[in-house]
Design a protein around this motif. Structure first.
Motif, short mmCIF file in Angstrom:
data_model
loop_
_atom_site.label_atom_id
_atom_site.label_comp_id
_atom_site.label_asym_id
_atom_site.label_seq_id
_atom_site.Cartn_x
_atom_site.Cartn_y
_atom_site.Cartn_z
N LYS A 51 27.61 -29.31 163.99
CA LYS A 51 28.38 -29.00 165.20
C LYS A 51 29.83 -29.46 165.03
N MET A 68 33.87 -20.05 179.24
CA MET A 68 32.76 -19.75 178.33
C MET A 68 33.31 -19.28 176.98
N TYR A 69 32.41 -18.77 176.12
CA TYR A 69 32.82 -18.50 174.74
C TYR A 69 33.88 -17.42 174.63
N VAL A 85 26.47 -17.43 172.94
CA VAL A 85 25.87 -18.59 173.59
C VAL A 85 25.02 -19.40 172.62
N ALA A 86 24.66 -18.80 171.47
CA ALA A 86 23.86 -19.49 170.47
C ALA A 86 24.24 -18.97 169.09
N LYS A 104 28.69 -24.06 173.51
CA LYS A 104 28.21 -24.73 174.72
C LYS A 104 29.41 -25.38 175.39
#
Length: 218
Positions: A51, A68-69, A85-86, A104
């Motif tokens: 990460k 958000m992304y 999102v993943a 995230k």
């Protein structure tokens, strides 16, 4: 008078085991308003399926709930990564097979932005990573949200940390930014158009006036 905003970036050269050449350039240094962030650093340790965690100084910066992304770009060694999102399996992007990075967002004044790598994704040591946060991002769509600056003048930290797949810290570093009052105000009263004059880092001796309408806060 015109020295104001170029003091936004304080490059930090760290020892082995830390992120090197870390900086955070913001689009405006006005207190209490939204700003784009462009964070750049070089990793010292290889990241395998781990990460990247960006933590603005707690209690001062605001990450809004709708962030958000789509409001982020990630470029690694000049290759832009798809975001979602993943994390996901590799896909072709501009002729390169690259993994999608998961994003995230922890909103609020104690917020974080966490970039999650696929377990098979590897970022090699000495990789240069550029991260755009705000309305200047364009990976999926043009960004809609920014981080709000601290409301008081001063120097503030933006911490960046890399972790391995087990959560252990690999590298870390801190970029410092300065929040200062605008040097010019156009319009009347506490509401109106503010003009922030600063030297454009891309054009030597060029002064830019950026306008933003600010409404009174109760």
């Amino acid at each position: 008078f015109l020295i104001a905003i170029l003091l936004l970036v304080f490059p930090h050269i760290a020892s082995a085991g830390s992120l090197t050449r870390i900086s955070d350039t913001i689009s405006t240094s006005w207190p209490g308003v939204g700003a784009n962030h462009t964070i750049q650093f070089t990793v010292s340790s290889t990241i395998s399926g781990g990460k990247i965690i960006i933590t603005p100084q707690a209690g001062y910066f605001m990450i809004y709930d709708d962030f958000m992304y789509e409001d982020i770009d990630v470029v690694i060694n000049e290759v832009q990564r798809p975001l979602g999102v993943a994390p996901s399996e590799p896909e072709e992007l501009s002729g390169n097979m690259v993994y999608q990075i998961g994003v995230k967002v922890v909103s609020g004044i104690n917020g974080q932005i966490i970039l999650m790598l696929h377990p098979n994704d590897v970022i090699d040591s000495e990789a240069v990573i550029d991260i755009k946060i705000g309305k200047h991002s364009s990976t999926e769509i043009s960004g809609l949200w920014q981080m709000r600056n601290p409301k008081e003048m001063g120097s503030y930290r933006v911490n960046v940390e890399t972790r391995d797949i087990y959560g252990a810290t690999l590298d870390s570093g801190t970029a410092m930014i300065a929040i200062v009052d605008p040097v010019g105000i156009y319009g009347g009263g506490l509401s109106g158009d503010l003009c922030n004059e600063f030297i454009d880092p891309e054009e030597v001796n060029t002064v830019v006036c950026e306008r933003l309408t600010i409404e009174n806060e109760e």
